[in-house]
Design a protein around this motif. Structure first.
Motif, PDB file in Angstrom:
ATOM      1  N   SER A 368       3.629  -7.023   7.894  1.00  0.00           N
ATOM      2  CA  SER A 368       4.191  -7.183   9.232  1.00  0.00           C
ATOM      3  C   SER A 368       5.497  -7.987   9.242  1.00  0.00           C
ATOM      4  N   SER A 439      -4.452  -2.120   8.671  1.00  0.00           N
ATOM      5  CA  SER A 439      -3.664  -3.315   8.965  1.00  0.00           C
ATOM      6  C   SER A 439      -2.328  -3.296   8.212  1.00  0.00           C
ATOM      7  N   TYR A 442      -0.129  -0.538   9.823  1.00  0.00           N
ATOM      8  CA  TYR A 442       0.215  -0.997  11.179  1.00  0.00           C
ATOM      9  C   TYR A 442       1.270  -2.116  11.108  1.00  0.00           C
ATOM     10  N   ALA A 475      -4.281  -5.897  14.993  1.00  0.00           N
ATOM     11  CA  ALA A 475      -5.417  -5.499  14.164  1.00  0.00           C
ATOM     12  C   ALA A 475      -6.666  -6.297  14.509  1.00  0.00           C
ATOM     13  N   THR A 509      -5.078   5.910  10.867  1.00  0.00           N
ATOM     14  CA  THR A 509      -4.193   5.372   9.833  1.00  0.00           C
ATOM     15  C   THR A 509      -3.286   6.463   9.272  1.00  0.00           C
ATOM     16  N   LEU A 512      -0.614   7.242  11.829  1.00  0.00           N
ATOM     17  CA  LEU A 512       0.353   6.136  11.927  1.00  0.00           C
ATOM     18  C   LEU A 512       1.292   6.124  10.725  1.00  0.00           C
TER      19      LEU A 512
END
Length: 522
Positions: A368, A439, A442, A475, A509, A512
């Motif tokens: 992230s 996660s 994302y 998440a 997932t 994404l």
């Protein structure tokens, strides 16, 4: 004083981003503010409930002491994470040193910035618990003086302690060949010690006697932390002499620390920033690897070269290990002496364990912030003949390297602890792994949406950026939503529910990932 006020003002404006609060906030900024607001609401509710808990156990006279203790611990953690970056990690160090400003002024501005952060948090905590104290009984005339002194001084000594620990760690690690890795490992050991310290206490506490636990915590704090003893003495006696001693000790320690650090600040920065080697370099055969492997190795080195990055993104996996050890110790004892009517409690814990693990796994999200941490060097990746998919894969693989192996090992151990069937053992491994993959992808998607290459400090990206906040909460909220039906339902259907969650996560997932690599170029 003019230079000091300007330096401090710049740091505070950079922290709260005042320009975005004047009507220029974009969607990401607003989401970050909402996320911080939600987290703050949970924290404030916890602090307030602690005050009412003390009152319920007839310990109202200790509410202010507890507010001081909680503020001290939180200040210690905040200062511990920010001191090394503030004193030795700033990119503007060279600029500041070239200006006609005294070194002592720079040191004071850095220290006051850490003190400001801690004092804001302490102000909220002590006012909340002070309000509980105020509304649950009568108060004396010196109540407001006590709480004001506590708010203004509680953060001083924890900031000094955390700064000294950071300086020692950085100074010792700077002598090692892999100084960053050594400092990161040292910080992780200190954090583990702080987390596990309560379990090392010789006290054998009975959870059914909460008042005894709360009293023992106060007694331990009185013995371990002298400043808590002095403040607690003010609360008990209210004598002017005790006030003066406490304030004098706080101020003297602060002045000594600032003067001492000012004398060695330049030397320490030079030593920590410089690189030394006693190895004789020889040019040998150059190794060749695939593009993906080269990017992956670069990302791994980036992770272990930054103490702030490593500690903040591995904390979730550290919690997974601690959780597994706790289950190995406590569940074994519980099951040995388990009466029949507590079977349901153990079964409930057994059922939600994959979701608890998933929650902690999602806290370890390196992706992230991985693009933002490229900073001004992002042009290097942009100019290389690399596809976006390769770069994204390398950042996802680093996140999975951190989470997947430990998730599998801990899932197998927990399955053995619960003596789980093969199906449930697979659930204990596959469900957290599915959340780990989601996660990671994302996190990349969020970071590409809210990327920030113009940061001044790694701490600004890792802890205070929009993508880190959204990557953290997004998440985690998904895990909470998935766990609620699992807690409410029972019977054979729950096994099917876990399988459905894994399949749904796989589909989401995949979608994404496809959307991320086919989106706008880096």
């Amino acid at each position: 004083m003019k230079h000091l006020s300007i330096l401090l003002k710049i740091r505070i404006i950079s922290l709260v981003r005042l320009n975005t609060l004047k009507g220029k906030a974009n969607f990401g900024d607003k989401m970050a503010i909402v996320g911080i607001f939600i987290a703050s609401a949970f924290g404030l509710a916890y602090i307030t409930s602690l005050g009412y808990l003390l009152n319920e156990y007839n310990m109202r006279e200790h509410i202010l002491a507890y507010s001081f203790l909680v503020s001290t611990l939180i200040s210690l953690f905040i200062a511990f994470f920010s001191a090394s970056d503030e004193f030795f990690g700033k990119r503007d160090y060279d600029t500041l040193m070239s200006l006609p400003i005294k070194t002592s002024i720079i040191v004071v501005s850095r220290f006051l910035y850490i003190y400001f952060l801690n004092t804001v948090v302490s102000l909220i905590i002590m006012l909340l618990m002070g309000a509980v104290y105020f509304f649950t009984g009568t108060v004396s005339g010196v109540f407001w003086i006590k709480i004001l002194i506590g708010i203004l001084t509680v953060a001083l000594v924890p900031s000094i302690i955390a700064s000294i620990v950071s300086i020692v760690v950085l100074e010792v690690s700077s002598r090692a060949k892999y100084s960053r890795a050594v400092s990161s490992f040292s910080y992780m050991c200190i954090i583990l010690f702080l987390v596990l310290a309560p379990t090392l206490s010789s006290y054998k506490l009975d959870p059914s006697d909460m008042k005894l636990i709360l009293t023992n915590i106060l007694n331990q704090a009185n013995k371990v932390y002298p400043m808590f003893y002095l403040f607690n003495k003010i609360l008990v006696t209210g004598k002017v002499g005790d006030f003066l001693i406490y304030i004098a000790v706080s101020i003297v320690l602060t002045v000594i620390f600032i003067i001492g650090l000012s004398y060695v600040y330049k030397g320490l920065n030079t030593k920590i920033r410089s690189m030394s080697s006693n190895k004789k370099y020889e040019i040998n055969t150059l190794k060749r690897s695939s593009k993906l492997k080269a990017l992956y190795v670069k990302e791994i080195k980036r992770l272990f070269s930054s103490t702030t990055y490593l500690i903040n993104t591995t904390f979730g996996m550290i919690m997974v290990v601690i959780f597994t050890i706790s289950l190995m110790i406590s569940i074994t004892k519980v099951m040995e002496n388990m009466p029949i009517n507590t079977i349901n409690t153990v079964e409930t814990l057994y059922g939600v364990t994959p979701y608890i693990m998933s929650l902690m796994v999602c806290l370890s999200n390196t992706s992230s912030v991985s693009f933002s941490l490229e900073g001004k060097n992002i042009w290097i990746i942009k100019t290389f003949p690399l596809s976006k998919e390769l770069v994204v894969k390398s950042k996802i693989l680093v996140n999975l390297t951190l989470t997947i192996p430990l998730t599998i090992i801990n899932g197998i151990i927990i399955g053995r602890v619960f003596e789980a069937t093969l199906f449930h053992s697979m659930t204990l491994v596959l469900l957290p792994c599915a959340f780990a993959v989601f996660s990671a992808i994302y996190g990349v998607a969020i970071n590409l949406r809210f990327v920030n290459y113009s940061w001044q400090s790694e701490l600004q990206v890792v802890k205070r950026s929009i993508s880190s906040v959204l990557g953290f909460f997004g998440a985690v909220i998904l895990v909470f939503i998935a766990a609620v039906p699992r807690v409410l339902w029972s019977g054979s259907i729950v096994g099917i529910y876990d399988v459905i969650i894994i399949l749904c996560l796989g589909i989401v997932t995949s979608m994404l990932y496809a959307k991320t690599i086919n989106g706008e170029p880096i």
